[in-house]
Design an enzyme around this catalytic site. Sequence first.
Site, mmCIF file in Angstrom:
data_model
loop_
_atom_site.group_PDB
_atom_site.id
_atom_site.type_symbol
_atom_site.label_atom_id
_atom_site.label_comp_id
_atom_site.label_asym_id
_atom_site.label_seq_id
_atom_site.Cartn_x
_atom_site.Cartn_y
_atom_site.Cartn_z
ATOM 1 N N HIS A 156 0.852 -1.351 -0.081
ATOM 2 C CA HIS A 156 0.050 -0.062 0.017
ATOM 3 C C HIS A 156 0.981 1.220 0.227
ATOM 4 O O HIS A 156 0.460 2.441 0.011
ATOM 5 C CB HIS A 156 -0.877 -0.020 1.198
ATOM 6 C CG HIS A 156 -1.774 0.934 1.224
ATOM 7 N ND1 HIS A 156 -2.357 2.038 2.214
ATOM 8 C CD2 HIS A 156 -3.200 1.037 0.309
ATOM 9 C CE1 HIS A 156 -3.217 2.510 1.958
ATOM 10 N NE2 HIS A 156 -3.966 2.181 0.854
ATOM 11 N N LYS A 195 3.368 4.445 -1.312
ATOM 12 C CA LYS A 195 3.513 5.409 -2.456
ATOM 13 C C LYS A 195 4.864 6.072 -2.114
ATOM 14 O O LYS A 195 4.969 6.930 -0.904
ATOM 15 C CB LYS A 195 2.405 6.213 -2.304
ATOM 16 C CG LYS A 195 0.970 5.765 -2.502
ATOM 17 C CD LYS A 195 0.219 5.530 -1.152
ATOM 18 C CE LYS A 195 -1.158 4.937 -1.210
ATOM 19 N NZ LYS A 195 -1.715 4.657 -0.359
ATOM 20 N N ASP A 246 17.203 10.897 -7.381
ATOM 21 C CA ASP A 246 18.606 11.208 -7.093
ATOM 22 C C ASP A 246 18.964 11.065 -5.673
ATOM 23 O O ASP A 246 20.112 11.455 -5.526
ATOM 24 C CB ASP A 246 19.119 12.634 -7.519
ATOM 25 C CG ASP A 246 18.841 12.794 -9.111
ATOM 26 O OD1 ASP A 246 18.859 11.678 -9.730
ATOM 27 O OD2 ASP A 246 18.749 13.912 -9.526
ATOM 28 N N HIS A 266 -9.187 11.348 2.122
ATOM 29 C CA HIS A 266 -8.461 10.222 2.113
ATOM 30 C C HIS A 266 -7.174 10.511 2.790
ATOM 31 O O HIS A 266 -6.286 9.627 2.933
ATOM 32 C CB HIS A 266 -8.334 10.028 0.711
ATOM 33 C CG HIS A 266 -7.730 8.527 0.309
ATOM 34 N ND1 HIS A 266 -6.302 8.199 -0.097
ATOM 35 C CD2 HIS A 266 -8.443 7.095 0.139
ATOM 36 C CE1 HIS A 266 -6.210 7.230 -0.082
ATOM 37 N NE2 HIS A 266 -7.216 6.590 -0.050
ATOM 38 N N LYS A 297 -4.202 10.461 5.757
ATOM 39 C CA LYS A 297 -3.673 9.528 6.988
ATOM 40 C C LYS A 297 -2.734 10.297 7.862
ATOM 41 O O LYS A 297 -1.698 10.291 7.641
ATOM 42 C CB LYS A 297 -3.071 8.207 6.387
ATOM 43 C CG LYS A 297 -4.108 7.306 5.773
ATOM 44 C CD LYS A 297 -3.585 7.726 4.131
ATOM 45 C CE LYS A 297 -4.290 6.440 3.178
ATOM 46 N NZ LYS A 297 -5.738 6.328 3.127
ATOM 47 N N ASP A 355 -0.447 16.952 20.531
ATOM 48 C CA ASP A 355 0.088 17.992 21.571
ATOM 49 C C ASP A 355 1.001 19.099 20.687
ATOM 50 O O ASP A 355 1.891 19.304 21.489
ATOM 51 C CB ASP A 355 1.097 17.152 22.629
ATOM 52 C CG ASP A 355 0.353 16.409 23.308
ATOM 53 O OD1 ASP A 355 -0.708 16.524 23.532
ATOM 54 O OD2 ASP A 355 0.855 15.386 24.187
#
Length: 478
Positions: free
Chosen positions: A219, A221, A226, A396, A398, A403
């Site tokens: 999952h 990405k 470089d 979508h 995450k 704090d």
Amino acid sequence: MTLALILYFIVAFVIMGKLLLYGIRPTKTLAWLLVIFTVPVGGMLFYFILGRNRRKNKFYTLKNTKEVVDYYTKVETYYNALDNEKESDFPKTIKDHVKLAKLITKGSKFLPTKGNELIPLKNGDQTFDAIFKALENAEHFIHIQYYIFEEGFLAERFKTLLIDKAKKGVEVRFLYDALGSRTLSNKYINSLKKEGIQAYSFLPMRLGRLLSSINYRNHRKIIIIDGKVGFTGGINVSDKYIKGDPVLGKWYDMHLQLKGSIVNSLQAVFTMDWTFASGSDNLLNPKYILKHSTPGKTIAQIVASGPDSDFSSIQQLYFSIINNAEKHVYITNPYIIPGEAILEALQVAAMSGIDIRILLSKNSDSFLVKWNVRSHFEALLEAGVKIYLFPDGFLHSKVIIADDELTSIGTANLDIRSFEQNYEVNALIYDKDISTNLKIDFLKECDKSIILDYNEYVKRSKVDRMKEGIAKVFSPIL
């Protein structure tokens, strides 16, 4: 018939032995034993798809080269040094969160690094503008990895750019998940390979390995250019991030641009996946790990885990952030299917007076996921967790902010699949400015959203409760 029955029970008793030897939790072990012995054939089939303990029966482990062994020694030395109160080289931020830093160092084998520049990218337009700009400046190598890579405007732009760079002598490696990118055509892949671009699918869905691999997906990405700049986060390559979705409307997501030594950690994650998928260990060459200057002032740490990791590091990250918060924890995540440990942590924190807020979309891209997520609302609301439903489009992202000091941005949802079955990667950011700015954005989104009331929510219909109950049965595979 008798012979088939004998063979079935032999296999069943072999599985039972493995469950007793390597089962993680007694309740899970008992459940699988009941399924295998009470549901002929089907129970065994489900076990091979869903039940194998990959932390004991790994898909792969990284080859122990001299560089790898030396790195693990460095990690162990750093971990032990964190206990030394007289050690003055560690930044105050790390000393303030030493337990969390040690947890990630031990479980995920990545060290906190100083002097990084991290830029949150708050939508598809920002993200792809930054990615394509960085790709255009590539001189040596480009490493790309996506769960979902859909053909369309963005995919064509990627192809044109990657082919152009390959013709100019830039090494290009392209990795995609076989299930998540199942609509990606052979024609597209072959057009890349024809120009010298190396392309592989992760856990291809071949008949011989289908049962053992279909439930375990990559999952992540990741883009590395470089070794100088990296990208990770929640955004896949799909035109809905720039054009919207005809059903859900605009897609909102969070990605991250990274510069500094933290890029080496992200490169290491890509290297592990590439080594497994390609069968080649050429990326273990030190030339792909650069010595960095300090482009910024941010301390960050990569957190990666998968079904065959020694520990569920991302689940541990989320649990630790929630458990150690002193003021607030703000969570944006589309899939809240927390499991017992995270659910208990959220309840305990809220009941202790910590301001726990969860922001997610009113709508969902999956019927089962929507009602499974909602099945946890009552328990969370009763404990004092504040839940906000975002009405406009689909969130979508995450992201977890705690704090005004800690932020996690990455690919992992707050669900069992991300904790146990998916290969995921997050960036843990020790930075007050980034946390404070993202908190301000979070609170603005909450003001636009619908806050749920516990006393009203418990009055929901029996039909909705039944939908929640049915969907909850599918928690392990969602």
